[in-house]
Motif scaffolding. Sequence first.
Motif, PDB file in Angstrom:
ATOM      1  N   GLU A  39     -12.893   3.449  -9.449  1.00 20.68           N
ATOM      2  CA  GLU A  39     -13.679   2.324  -8.952  1.00 20.68           C
ATOM      3  C   GLU A  39     -13.536   2.232  -7.437  1.00 20.68           C
ATOM      4  OE1 GLU A  39     -15.699   0.865 -10.728  1.00 20.68           O
ATOM      5  OE2 GLU A  39     -14.997   0.735 -12.797  1.00 20.68           O
ATOM      6  N   LYS A  40     -14.624   1.926  -6.774  1.00 21.31           N
ATOM      7  CA  LYS A  40     -14.640   1.847  -5.314  1.00 21.31           C
ATOM      8  C   LYS A  40     -13.701   0.762  -4.792  1.00 21.31           C
ATOM      9  CE  LYS A  40     -17.994   1.930  -1.511  1.00 21.31           C
ATOM     10  NZ  LYS A  40     -19.445   1.843  -1.177  1.00 21.31           N
ATOM     11  N   VAL A  41     -13.477  -0.280  -5.590  1.00 19.04           N
ATOM     12  CA  VAL A  41     -12.652  -1.407  -5.134  1.00 19.04           C
ATOM     13  C   VAL A  41     -11.159  -1.089  -5.145  1.00 19.04           C
ATOM     14  CG1 VAL A  41     -14.338  -3.123  -5.872  1.00 19.04           C
ATOM     15  CG2 VAL A  41     -12.550  -2.383  -7.469  1.00 19.04           C
ATOM     16  N   MET A  42     -10.771   0.051  -5.685  1.00 15.66           N
ATOM     17  CA  MET A  42      -9.355   0.416  -5.709  1.00 15.66           C
ATOM     18  C   MET A  42      -8.912   0.809  -4.304  1.00 15.66           C
ATOM     19  SD  MET A  42      -9.222   2.627  -9.260  1.00 15.66           S
ATOM     20  CE  MET A  42      -9.167   1.805 -10.857  1.00 15.66           C
ATOM     21  N   GLU A  89      -5.665   0.615  -0.972  1.00  9.16           N
ATOM     22  CA  GLU A  89      -4.244   0.884  -0.728  1.00  9.16           C
ATOM     23  C   GLU A  89      -3.363  -0.257  -1.221  1.00  9.16           C
ATOM     24  OE1 GLU A  89      -6.629   1.139   1.513  1.00  9.16           O
ATOM     25  OE2 GLU A  89      -6.486   3.052   2.604  1.00  9.16           O
ATOM     26  N   LYS A  90      -3.823  -1.491  -1.036  1.00 10.37           N
ATOM     27  CA  LYS A  90      -3.023  -2.645  -1.450  1.00 10.37           C
ATOM     28  C   LYS A  90      -2.799  -2.647  -2.964  1.00 10.37           C
ATOM     29  CE  LYS A  90      -4.293  -5.797   2.316  1.00 10.37           C
ATOM     30  NZ  LYS A  90      -4.939  -7.097   2.657  1.00 10.37           N
ATOM     31  N   LEU A  91      -3.847  -2.310  -3.714  1.00 12.88           N
ATOM     32  CA  LEU A  91      -3.719  -2.284  -5.170  1.00 12.88           C
ATOM     33  C   LEU A  91      -2.678  -1.256  -5.599  1.00 12.88           C
ATOM     34  CD1 LEU A  91      -4.570  -2.981  -8.070  1.00 12.88           C
ATOM     35  CD2 LEU A  91      -6.380  -1.253  -7.858  1.00 12.88           C
ATOM     36  N   PHE A  92      -2.777  -0.040  -5.074  1.00 13.11           N
ATOM     37  CA  PHE A  92      -1.858   1.007  -5.512  1.00 13.11           C
ATOM     38  C   PHE A  92      -0.426   0.745  -5.039  1.00 13.11           C
ATOM     39  CE2 PHE A  92      -5.915   3.464  -5.786  1.00 13.11           C
ATOM     40  CZ  PHE A  92      -5.864   3.662  -7.159  1.00 13.11           C
ATOM     41  N   ALA A  93      -0.274   0.155  -3.861  1.00 15.66           N
ATOM     42  CA  ALA A  93       1.069  -0.208  -3.396  1.00 15.66           C
ATOM     43  C   ALA A  93       1.686  -1.249  -4.330  1.00 15.66           C
ATOM     44  CB  ALA A  93       1.002  -0.740  -1.964  1.00 15.66           C
ATOM     45  N   LYS A  94       0.862  -2.195  -4.743  1.00 15.88           N
ATOM     46  CA  LYS A  94       1.317  -3.242  -5.663  1.00 15.88           C
ATOM     47  C   LYS A  94       1.671  -2.642  -7.029  1.00 15.88           C
ATOM     48  CE  LYS A  94      -1.033  -6.890  -4.953  1.00 15.88           C
ATOM     49  NZ  LYS A  94      -2.151  -7.865  -4.977  1.00 15.88           N
ATOM     50  N   MET A  95       0.827  -1.738  -7.513  1.00 14.74           N
ATOM     51  CA  MET A  95       1.084  -1.095  -8.804  1.00 14.74           C
ATOM     52  C   MET A  95       2.362  -0.261  -8.766  1.00 14.74           C
ATOM     53  SD  MET A  95      -2.774   0.100  -9.850  1.00 14.74           S
ATOM     54  CE  MET A  95      -2.181   1.059 -11.249  1.00 14.74           C
ATOM     55  N   LYS A  96       2.546   0.452  -7.677  1.00 16.21           N
ATOM     56  CA  LYS A  96       3.763   1.260  -7.527  1.00 16.21           C
ATOM     57  C   LYS A  96       5.000   0.371  -7.575  1.00 16.21           C
ATOM     58  CE  LYS A  96       6.524   4.658  -6.215  1.00 16.21           C
ATOM     59  NZ  LYS A  96       6.931   5.749  -7.114  1.00 16.21           N
ATOM     60  N   LYS A  97       4.958  -0.738  -6.869  1.00 13.15           N
ATOM     61  CA  LYS A  97       6.093  -1.663  -6.847  1.00 13.15           C
ATOM     62  C   LYS A  97       6.335  -2.273  -8.222  1.00 13.15           C
ATOM     63  CE  LYS A  97       7.969  -5.574  -4.224  1.00 13.15           C
ATOM     64  NZ  LYS A  97       7.707  -6.554  -3.132  1.00 13.15           N
ATOM     65  N   ALA A  98       5.258  -2.477  -8.974  1.00 11.35           N
ATOM     66  CA  ALA A  98       5.375  -3.076 -10.311  1.00 11.35           C
ATOM     67  C   ALA A  98       5.886  -2.088 -11.354  1.00 11.35           C
ATOM     68  CB  ALA A  98       4.028  -3.631 -10.749  1.00 11.35           C
ATOM     69  N   GLY A  99       5.894  -0.784 -11.032  1.00  9.39           N
ATOM     70  CA  GLY A  99       6.455   0.187 -11.965  1.00  9.39           C
ATOM     71  C   GLY A  99       5.476   1.176 -12.553  1.00  9.39           C
ATOM     72  N   SER A 118      -3.973   6.584  -4.257  1.00  9.99           N
ATOM     73  CA  SER A 118      -2.928   6.514  -5.273  1.00  9.99           C
ATOM     74  C   SER A 118      -1.771   7.446  -4.917  1.00  9.99           C
ATOM     75  CB  SER A 118      -3.507   6.887  -6.641  1.00  9.99           C
ATOM     76  OG  SER A 118      -2.502   6.933  -7.627  1.00  9.99           O
ATOM     77  N   HIS A 119      -2.111   8.649  -4.478  1.00 10.84           N
ATOM     78  CA  HIS A 119      -1.089   9.628  -4.098  1.00 10.84           C
ATOM     79  C   HIS A 119      -0.243   9.120  -2.930  1.00 10.84           C
ATOM     80  CE1 HIS A 119       0.819  13.462  -3.256  1.00 10.84           C
ATOM     81  NE2 HIS A 119       0.360  13.417  -2.012  1.00 10.84           N
ATOM     82  N   LYS A 120      -0.891   8.539  -1.941  1.00  9.80           N
ATOM     83  CA  LYS A 120      -0.163   8.034  -0.770  1.00  9.80           C
ATOM     84  C   LYS A 120       0.770   6.884  -1.135  1.00  9.80           C
ATOM     85  CE  LYS A 120      -3.549   9.438   2.718  1.00  9.80           C
ATOM     86  NZ  LYS A 120      -4.589   8.978   3.688  1.00  9.80           N
TER      87      LYS A 120
END
Length: 469
Positions: free
Chosen positions: A402-405, A407-417, A452-454
């Motif tokens: 999705e285009k709305v994905m 850096e903030k989303l993936f950083a948050k997801m990474k922190k959440a596990g 996501s990779h970053k």
Amino acid sequence: MKTLLIFPAQWYPTQPYLSTPYLTSYLRAKGWEVDQRDFNIASYDHFLSAPLLKNAENLMAEKLKSLKSQGFLTIKEKSHLDVLSMGLKFSDRIITGVEEAKSVLRTPERFFDFPSYQQADMVIKSALKLVSDAHAPSVLSLSTFESGTRAEESTRKAHETTRDKETNPFIHLYKDILIPGENWQEYDVVGISIIGISQIIPGLTLARLLKEQFPHLHITLGGPIFSVNAEQLIGHPEFFDDFCHSIVTFEGEEPLHRLLTALKAGDSLATVPNLIHLDGRQVVHNKERVELRFEEIPGPTFDGLPMKNYLSPYPIIPVLQSRGCYWGKCTFCTHSFVYGHRYGKQKTQGMVDELEALMKKYNTKYFTFSDEAVSPHSLNDVSELMIERGVEISSLALLKFEKVMDEKLFAKMKKAGFKFLMFGLESANDRVLALIDKGTTKEVEKDVLNKSHKAGIWNHSFLFFGFPT
């Protein structure tokens, strides 16, 4: 009225599948007495054991002896002779090491030691190759069971293959080991969940044996395999003679409840939604169809499943944040036959509450979000609340690009596990993406994967080739 729900082989042996846990939870909430069994992991446990591997070794030796006694061999027979000879050369070593290999996969310290894991993985795969060679042309692996004769595609061939001891390793396993391990007189109804092609022959073999040995049981089958192929069963009463008394299509929770209600009251099966059954010698697909809202369905229960037996170093719990697909337009997709056409999702607090409860109950932090695709909005909200409440998980999830994905989303997801994301890329060609109505573009795919990779998340992309254009 007591029910046993069974998930048969063959499926991935790393964690339980969600079909029977959801059905069990729903039926218990309705007041029914229900047990569940995972015959998939039980099958792997037995196939990967010295007694059954010795049996496979003996079958291979007999086949090799028979081939060598023939005066003339075809090219195919010569190839099979070579395969048998090679397998028997290493069979003793494989059989000796198989219990150790399973132990490595179930022990964290050894699983994450790569040389130990690599050796265990090789032994496990080699052991399953012995089972396959003993029952050729059938193939059993960690990812599939194939009959080798396309018996999965034909009711006639299924009739034959579920009786063919030479090519079907599940006949001996079920008849002599797993079936004697249960008290079938305790049950009135047995439900068998067949969700993938690789389960068709093992699942139908189990159904046939139970129907023959325990005539008091009502055998009902369910799963998307039957939802997709429902109309092909019309006009084939012999399928019901062989394997079952009824088939539940699409979502099974409420139809199973209604089926048990009808059986207990002695009512006609014509009153049960989503059901295929025999009326005399006529195969009938009841017209009424029921799909529940996701919020009407209680969370899954894994009670009765051998959580320590799966081939993983920790218990891995599958969960659903949503049921159905929020996109639901991909032209190639048949997943609507799993959930129908309804989409629903849990409230954020309910999802995080469920994760916390499962963590405590099963002493694990490892999860799989098994949704068709978790929406970006849900990923954001669930991640935020997990961080806020200090819920520490390690999970994978399935996503749609999705285009709305960002850096903030993936950083948050990474922190959440969220450690590992599986994307339905399918194609990186804009023309093909438009034809399959994927709702994305090559540039969006590339951008999302980079972000996501970053963030430090592992990416996996599903691809397919040869889409007709």
